[in-house]
Design an enzyme around this catalytic site. Sequence first.
Site, PDB file in Angstrom:
ATOM      1  N   ALA A   1       0.867  -1.183   0.000  1.00 55.70           N
ATOM      2  CA  ALA A   1       0.000   0.000   0.000  1.00 55.70           C
ATOM      3  C   ALA A   1       0.899   1.227   0.000  1.00 55.70           C
ATOM      4  CB  ALA A   1      -0.886  -0.005   1.241  1.00 55.70           C
TER       5      ALA A   1
ATOM      6  N   TYR B   1       6.504  10.242   6.444  1.00 51.88           N
ATOM      7  CA  TYR B   1       5.556   9.348   5.760  1.00 51.88           C
ATOM      8  C   TYR B   1       5.961   9.169   4.300  1.00 51.88           C
ATOM      9  CZ  TYR B   1       0.916   7.748   4.104  1.00 51.88           C
ATOM     10  OH  TYR B   1      -0.131   7.050   3.545  1.00 51.88           O
TER      11      TYR B   1
HETATM   12  P1  NAD Z   1      -5.462   3.356   9.357  1.00 53.54           P
HETATM   13  O1  NAD Z   1      -4.670   4.183  10.311  1.00 53.54           O
HETATM   14  O2  NAD Z   1      -6.925   3.234   9.583  1.00 53.54           O
HETATM   15  O3  NAD Z   1      -4.874   1.891   9.268  1.00 53.54           O
HETATM   16  C1  NAD Z   1      -3.515   1.580   9.458  1.00 53.54           C
HETATM   17  C2  NAD Z   1      -3.429   0.296  10.267  1.00 53.54           C
HETATM   18  O4  NAD Z   1      -2.061  -0.088  10.400  1.00 53.54           O
HETATM   19  C3  NAD Z   1      -3.987   0.451  11.689  1.00 53.54           C
HETATM   20  O5  NAD Z   1      -4.854  -0.604  11.996  1.00 53.54           O
HETATM   21  C4  NAD Z   1      -2.732   0.424  12.566  1.00 53.54           C
HETATM   22  O6  NAD Z   1      -2.983  -0.036  13.865  1.00 53.54           O
HETATM   23  C5  NAD Z   1      -1.828  -0.490  11.740  1.00 53.54           C
HETATM   24  N1  NAD Z   1      -0.399  -0.328  12.040  1.00 53.54           N
HETATM   25  C6  NAD Z   1       0.319   0.820  12.000  1.00 53.54           C
HETATM   26  N2  NAD Z   1       1.602   0.572  12.346  1.00 53.54           N
HETATM   27  C7  NAD Z   1       1.688  -0.770  12.590  1.00 53.54           C
HETATM   28  C8  NAD Z   1       2.744  -1.637  12.966  1.00 53.54           C
HETATM   29  N3  NAD Z   1       3.989  -1.181  13.177  1.00 53.54           N
HETATM   30  N4  NAD Z   1       2.468  -2.958  13.123  1.00 53.54           N
HETATM   31  C9  NAD Z   1       1.223  -3.434  12.919  1.00 53.54           C
HETATM   32  N5  NAD Z   1       0.177  -2.655  12.560  1.00 53.54           N
HETATM   33  C10 NAD Z   1       0.410  -1.339  12.391  1.00 53.54           C
HETATM   34  O7  NAD Z   1      -5.170   3.958   7.898  1.00 53.54           O
HETATM   35  P2  NAD Z   1      -5.770   3.562   6.470  1.00 53.54           P
HETATM   36  O8  NAD Z   1      -6.355   4.763   5.861  1.00 53.54           O
HETATM   37  O9  NAD Z   1      -6.569   2.326   6.562  1.00 53.54           O
HETATM   38  O10 NAD Z   1      -4.420   3.257   5.666  1.00 53.54           O
HETATM   39  C11 NAD Z   1      -3.972   1.928   5.443  1.00 53.54           C
HETATM   40  C12 NAD Z   1      -2.780   1.929   4.499  1.00 53.54           C
HETATM   41  O11 NAD Z   1      -3.128   2.546   3.248  1.00 53.54           O
HETATM   42  C13 NAD Z   1      -1.576   2.694   5.038  1.00 53.54           C
HETATM   43  O12 NAD Z   1      -0.393   2.005   4.683  1.00 53.54           O
HETATM   44  C14 NAD Z   1      -1.629   4.012   4.297  1.00 53.54           C
HETATM   45  O13 NAD Z   1      -0.364   4.586   4.147  1.00 53.54           O
HETATM   46  C15 NAD Z   1      -2.226   3.598   2.954  1.00 53.54           C
HETATM   47  N6  NAD Z   1      -2.914   4.728   2.306  1.00 53.54           N
HETATM   48  C16 NAD Z   1      -4.163   5.118   2.708  1.00 53.54           C
HETATM   49  C17 NAD Z   1      -4.773   6.198   2.080  1.00 53.54           C
HETATM   50  C18 NAD Z   1      -6.175   6.648   2.433  1.00 53.54           C
HETATM   51  O14 NAD Z   1      -6.664   7.605   1.830  1.00 53.54           O
HETATM   52  N7  NAD Z   1      -6.888   6.017   3.344  1.00 53.54           N
HETATM   53  C19 NAD Z   1      -4.110   6.888   1.055  1.00 53.54           C
HETATM   54  C20 NAD Z   1      -2.831   6.478   0.710  1.00 53.54           C
HETATM   55  C21 NAD Z   1      -2.242   5.376   1.309  1.00 53.54           C
END
Ligand code: NAD
Length: 321
Positions: free
Chosen positions: A115, A146
Amino acid sequence: MTTSLITGGAGFLGSHLCERLLSEGHRVVCVDNLITGRLANIEALQVREDFRFVEHDVSKPFLIDEPLDYVLHFASPASPIDYLELPIQTLKVGSLGTHNALGLALAHGARFLLASTSEVYGDPLIHPQPESYWGNVNPVGPRGVYDEAKRFAEAMAMAYYRVHGLEVRIVRIFNTYGPRMRLKDGRVVPAFVQQALEGKPMTVFGDGSQTRSFCFVSDLVEGIWRLLMSTEKEPVNIGNPQEMTILQFAEAIRDLTDSKSSIAFRPLPEDDPKIRQPDIRKANERLGWQPEVSLEAGLAATVEDFRQRLAAAAEPPTPVS
Ligand code: NAD
Ligand code: UDP
């Protein structure tokens, strides 16, 4: 049976992906340390025999004692507020966490999906952003933790492909929203929806002229599924190209919720990208993908989810008899 492991599976996107993988007949192993995720997101899945939750920080090495076919690496704080509060954890999960997840995929002969994010383009000088654009990132600014972690993660994934022949897929996700976003995660959708529903001032950063393009979560999940099943090794943008200013977005949410909230202008965070819109020609041509859900329909579903959660949070606890 096909088994998929997803890191960050208890987060917003991860929990929707767990559901999709299960509905495709996969067994799902969800690994999460709950730093920004919530068990409530996967509560309904915990009773299933084909779902397993492992609480672990993926920046620390880990082994899984069952065969794996796919490893999807979604663990990372994703909201700017979260990653500004957790800069070292964010850098670690993008670097060490990605290395651990790649090592796990290699050991199991599994396909790996990363991701990644539109933030690899930084404050872009090319518009809309195609995958061929290398970006404009400030490595030492507050968002660098980030952006650079994700850029490192992409480089590491490609190195595993080139050196070990690992099957790698990279999705560059653009702003995605929908049910289950954390109420207080600080991103613009939860912030505006909650403020509008509570009749509080809607906090527009800067003059609100910066743009974003918002994708509903079900469209994103469909794009990720298609990419996972494809032969596409280079990064692919997934997002909705419908672009608007943040001020227009605040007004759209205010109208949709029939809210009387005022607009309160607040300072623009450092390095906040001024424009963002995905070029999705590659996803369209190679995956046959395009977004289907209108902003109106997506926001309506999101607002309904927020309404329910805010009402549940406001309810007094049930007395124990
Ligand atoms: P979110 O914060 O809801 O989910 C992230 C999850 O990762 C959480 O459940 C958190 O507890 C877990 N996590 C973080 N660090 C961890 C670690 N060291 N070990 C285990 N678990 C860990 O965010 P999201 O929006 O669901 O994003 C998920 C992924 O998608 C991320 O990698 C983010 O960078 C990527 N992303 C999301 C978006 C968006 O618009 N939502 C856009 C670009 C990229
Ligand atoms: N934003 C805003 N008010 C808020 C939260 C965010 O005006 O309460 C702006 C933010 O400055 C950015 C855009 O909305 O320009 C999207 O912010 P978000 O944190 O959702 O994601 P980003 O795209 O910056 O990663």
